[in-house]
Write an enzyme that holds these catalytic residues in place. Sequence first.
Site, mmCIF file in Angstrom:
data_model
loop_
_atom_site.group_PDB
_atom_site.id
_atom_site.type_symbol
_atom_site.label_atom_id
_atom_site.label_comp_id
_atom_site.label_asym_id
_atom_site.label_seq_id
_atom_site.Cartn_x
_atom_site.Cartn_y
_atom_site.Cartn_z
ATOM 1 N N GLU A 134 -25.485 -30.004 -14.010
ATOM 2 C CA GLU A 134 -26.586 -30.000 -14.975
ATOM 3 C C GLU A 134 -26.840 -31.441 -15.390
ATOM 4 O O GLU A 134 -26.061 -32.022 -16.134
ATOM 5 C CB GLU A 134 -26.259 -29.136 -16.202
ATOM 6 C CG GLU A 134 -26.057 -27.663 -15.890
ATOM 7 C CD GLU A 134 -25.785 -26.815 -17.129
ATOM 8 O OE1 GLU A 134 -26.009 -27.322 -18.254
ATOM 9 O OE2 GLU A 134 -25.336 -25.669 -16.968
ATOM 10 N N GLU A 164 -19.234 -23.453 -17.266
ATOM 11 C CA GLU A 164 -18.591 -24.235 -18.308
ATOM 12 C C GLU A 164 -17.405 -23.475 -18.925
ATOM 13 O O GLU A 164 -17.348 -23.270 -20.147
ATOM 14 C CB GLU A 164 -19.602 -24.622 -19.392
ATOM 15 C CG GLU A 164 -20.727 -25.500 -18.885
ATOM 16 C CD GLU A 164 -21.719 -25.904 -19.956
ATOM 17 O OE1 GLU A 164 -22.338 -26.960 -19.829
ATOM 18 O OE2 GLU A 164 -21.873 -25.143 -20.949
#
Length: 660
Positions: free
Chosen positions: A304, A142
């Site tokens: 995710e 991320e």
Amino acid sequence: MIFGACYYPEQWNPKDWDEDLKIMKEMGLSSVRLAEFAWGLMEPKEGKFDFSLFDAVLKKVQDHGMTAILGTPTATFPPWLYKKFPEIVQVSKEGIVRGIGTRRQACFSSPAYKKATERIVTAMAKHFGNHPAVAGWQIDNEPGHEGSDVDYSPLALKNFRTWLKTKYKTLDSLNKRWGNVFWGVIYSDWNEIPLPAAHVASNFNPAMIQDYYRFQSDELVSYIHFQAEILRKYSKGKPLTTNLYPSPFLPITDMADMFSKLDYVSWDNYPVWGNQQEPYPHPLVTATQQYSRGLKNKPYTVMEQFSGVQGHDTLGYLPPPGQIGLWLTQAIVNGANQIYFFRYRTARFGQEQLCYGILDHGKRKTAKYFELKNTIEDIREFAIDIADSPYNAEVAILHDIENSRNYKHQPLSDGLKFAPVPFAQVGYDIELATWFAGTNVLNVNSHSLPISAENDWSKYKVLTLPLYTMFDPAVVEKLKTYVANGGTLVLGYRAGIKDKDHWMVEEPVPGVFGEMTGVEVFQFEAPATDKVRIRMGILPLKGAKFCEILEPKTAKVVARYNDSKKFYSGKPAITVNSYGKGKVYYVGTSLTPESFILLYRKILKGAGVPFGFLGATIERHYREGKKYNYQITMNHSSKYRLAGLSILKPFGYKIKRIPK
């Protein structure tokens, strides 16, 4: 089609590993993501590597007939590195040093951090690069999240000045293009230039802030590309990605630029998180998935996927039975060809004890486990059939990172400001999603594309372009050609009035789009979140955030303000103009989602795009597969809903096969 899970073997005992993998396989999973936070384990001391734990895990992964995506562990770093090089951490806008003990604190302008990154990534790539169980790499984790793509450290300041010198060559050029004669802020030495950090009252020059955002984007993108070069050298043929995060335009980083040297886009799908008391509306989730798919205009990965209640400090909404399975289906329908659930088993310790996974803190199989297992079994054949097929659409919404940045520091209206957490200014995101929702709720397959990408717009019957205030002349010419050749453009308020140096044009709004739109604007206001009534024929609409009073020149009026509280009641709010063989709709306000649905009914009908409204909570897509075509209908409601001739149970879906 790959189904997998994010797995952290370092958080469990070695005796657990075989059982964990067995449980995953029984669920229908065939892959794991590993190691994205394991730097301290793999390099416990500078230059001393220990890969034994992941060697053992990868052997078991291989023995179970599974694969792994390895993460480069640069989103956190070991304390010994910070101790030796304290300058490798960022400084926040308010001057807070992002010290050790959390994550994403690295300064991308730091030579010491880049050197340390090179060492760990090279060692990992050499050691694991040709392992038969390794299916690919996730670079970092991320990147840019939690505000980590803006850094106000001394090293960032040093590199910013160098970046400016490279761009402008001379201070005279910088002073002129920034308009520094205003307030007399004329720089005579490169070292006089500050960072646009926290301030007491009036903000810094918007041109300066825009350049600072561009610089920060370049720093992060080059850091990710730097890792990609190492991996390609020592791990040949293994695909590379990194994972994005909600919301699409939360960062100032140019994600299309970042993925230009990666193989596919990954995104983390959390339709609800933390203390939210309800999930995001389904059009917002689809808009984000189409944004992820559209960055490279091909299938993407959910690295995710929500599998349990999530939060760091507080929790909120519990998805009712069926909803997490529906969210899984929705991601695949929108173009995902790999799904990794976050996470396999919930951590018993550390900062994510409240980030619940497929299993809770123990190993008892949960309702989540069985719901996801059953959903995978139910949709697997469909998912495999469409996995690498294009997602066809006749409608697209265009987004632009330059304008996303612009609306962070100059949001124009309080209605375009929204900061759910201190590091997030996502007013642009919400506006884009609201415009996207109009076609999504009408069940029209729609793309979301970067405006700067080299996509062929001629295949779209309708293009939507909100908040395109800061324009690129090349894009304007491309849009003119698109419309002249028969396309329909839906253009939003404040379009085409500011160049990339942040100078306003001399022409009236909509500036460079004046001829195309056939309107001029001289009066406007920002009513923030207050609703302003509008009427389109007999249909009532509502606007907010910003209201322009349109003065048609060659355009025809589509809708007028109809609000007794406003002196401009009766004046045009939406127009349409013929340009060449096509049309340009100009929307002078921010419509509510319900109003956009009514407007798009008119636009889509005129453009010859089929649509159908099945209710606010029903979502329908059309996909082409290798064996069959499909109509997929999803019910995002907790109640039974009628969709055409079908009755859908709460959070249910129906996948209809259509012979080719």
